[in-house]
Write an enzyme that holds these catalytic residues in place. Structure first.
Site, mmCIF file in Angstrom:
data_model
loop_
_atom_site.group_PDB
_atom_site.id
_atom_site.type_symbol
_atom_site.label_atom_id
_atom_site.label_comp_id
_atom_site.label_asym_id
_atom_site.label_seq_id
_atom_site.Cartn_x
_atom_site.Cartn_y
_atom_site.Cartn_z
ATOM 1 N N LEU A 1 5.302 175.951 1.074
ATOM 2 C CA LEU A 1 4.126 175.090 1.080
ATOM 3 C C LEU A 1 4.519 173.841 1.872
ATOM 4 O O LEU A 1 5.579 173.258 1.596
ATOM 5 C CB LEU A 1 3.712 174.724 -0.351
ATOM 6 C CG LEU A 1 2.325 174.102 -0.550
ATOM 7 C CD1 LEU A 1 1.217 175.079 -0.131
ATOM 8 C CD2 LEU A 1 2.141 173.681 -2.003
ATOM 9 N N PRO B 1 4.032 170.517 2.070
ATOM 10 C CA PRO B 1 4.565 169.259 1.534
ATOM 11 C C PRO B 1 5.785 169.415 0.638
ATOM 12 O O PRO B 1 6.417 168.416 0.273
ATOM 13 C CB PRO B 1 3.385 168.680 0.744
ATOM 14 C CG PRO B 1 2.567 169.863 0.350
ATOM 15 C CD PRO B 1 2.727 170.849 1.476
ATOM 16 N N SER B 2 6.138 170.634 0.269
ATOM 17 C CA SER B 2 7.254 170.853 -0.656
ATOM 18 C C SER B 2 8.561 170.347 -0.050
ATOM 19 O O SER B 2 8.997 170.839 0.999
ATOM 20 C CB SER B 2 7.377 172.345 -0.976
ATOM 21 O OG SER B 2 8.650 172.643 -1.494
ATOM 22 N N PRO B 3 9.231 169.370 -0.696
ATOM 23 C CA PRO B 3 10.479 168.844 -0.130
ATOM 24 C C PRO B 3 11.548 169.906 0.118
ATOM 25 O O PRO B 3 12.114 169.948 1.222
ATOM 26 C CB PRO B 3 10.919 167.800 -1.166
ATOM 27 C CG PRO B 3 9.642 167.346 -1.797
ATOM 28 C CD PRO B 3 8.792 168.586 -1.863
#
Length: 231
Positions: free
Chosen positions: A24, A26-28
């Site tokens: 995904l 935005p997932s860091p």
């Protein structure tokens, strides 16, 4: 420094097919794996996995990854999750050299310590601070702010006299930890008391810019920051 990065991007050790990465934007942890893949010159088959809509809870996904987390990697049938494990694997399997994750036991031990600090200390404190704000609309907890500052103090000490987290050149420890610092910066957390962290942040951004820092990491942080501003 990652002076041989251009040569590394011409890696002859490439997988038979593009590596699938369930992710995904935005997932860091997804962002760190994606940047590393670019440094290594690896093509990823990105499979959007919207955990907000339950895409990680389907029978097919659970069969692949019972822990139902992202990122999850499928390298021609070899399934692996947990971003730091994926990063170590990618360098071991496809790195032109071992500069990003040295085989020297002591050098690798320092990187492993930094990665364990990331997963066991830095990331949990960051999540405790911002998860209630992002997902429950709560106010910032001052005790959690103090704890975040304490942990940034540890990071400041690790960087004393070093350009990068494990020494003189960029490693997977830097690529893993920068995503959290990028988020803190995007959220407006005051990093100015930490001179070593600030210098490292600018240095690491510059190193990773040819490999998608702005497009992948900075953009992901801004997506999360937009959720914060809505609250």
């Amino acid at each position: 420094m990652i002076s041989n990065a251009a040569a590394r991007s011409k890696n002859s050790k490439i997988p038979a097919q593009p590596i699938k990465l369930y992710y995904l934007p935005p997932s860091p942890p997804c962002r760190s794996v994606m940047m590393l893949a670019r440094v290594l010159g690896l093509e990823l088959d990105l499979v959007l996995t919207n955990i907000m809509e339950g895409a990680h809870m389907t029978p097919e996904y659970l069969k692949m990854n019972p822990q139902h987390t992202i990122p999850t990697m499928d390298d021609n049938g070899f399934i692996l999750w947990e971003s730091r494990a994926i990063m170590a694997y990618l360098v071991n399997a496809y790195g032109r050299d071992d500069s990003l994750y040295p085989r020297n036991p002591r050098q690798r031990a320092i990187i492993d310590q930094r990665l364990n600090f990331d997963v066991g200390t830095l990331s949990p404190v960051y999540l405790n601070l911002y998860r209630p704000v992002l997902f429950q609309g709560e106010e910032m907890n001052e005790e959690n702010v103090k704890k975040m500052n304490e942990i940034l103090g540890y990071l400041e000490g690790m960087l004393e006299g070093k350009p990068f987290l494990a020494g003189d050149n960029l490693t997977i420890a830097d690529i893993s930890i920068i995503v959290t610092v990028t988020n803190l910066d995007a959220f407006g957390f005051d990093l100015s008391p930490y001179e070593n962290v600030m210098k490292w942040f600018e240095r690491t951004k510059k190193e990773l810019e040819p490999y998608g820092y702005t497009e992948i990491d900075h953009a992901g942080g801004q997506i999360l920051a937009s959720f914060l501003k809505k609250e």
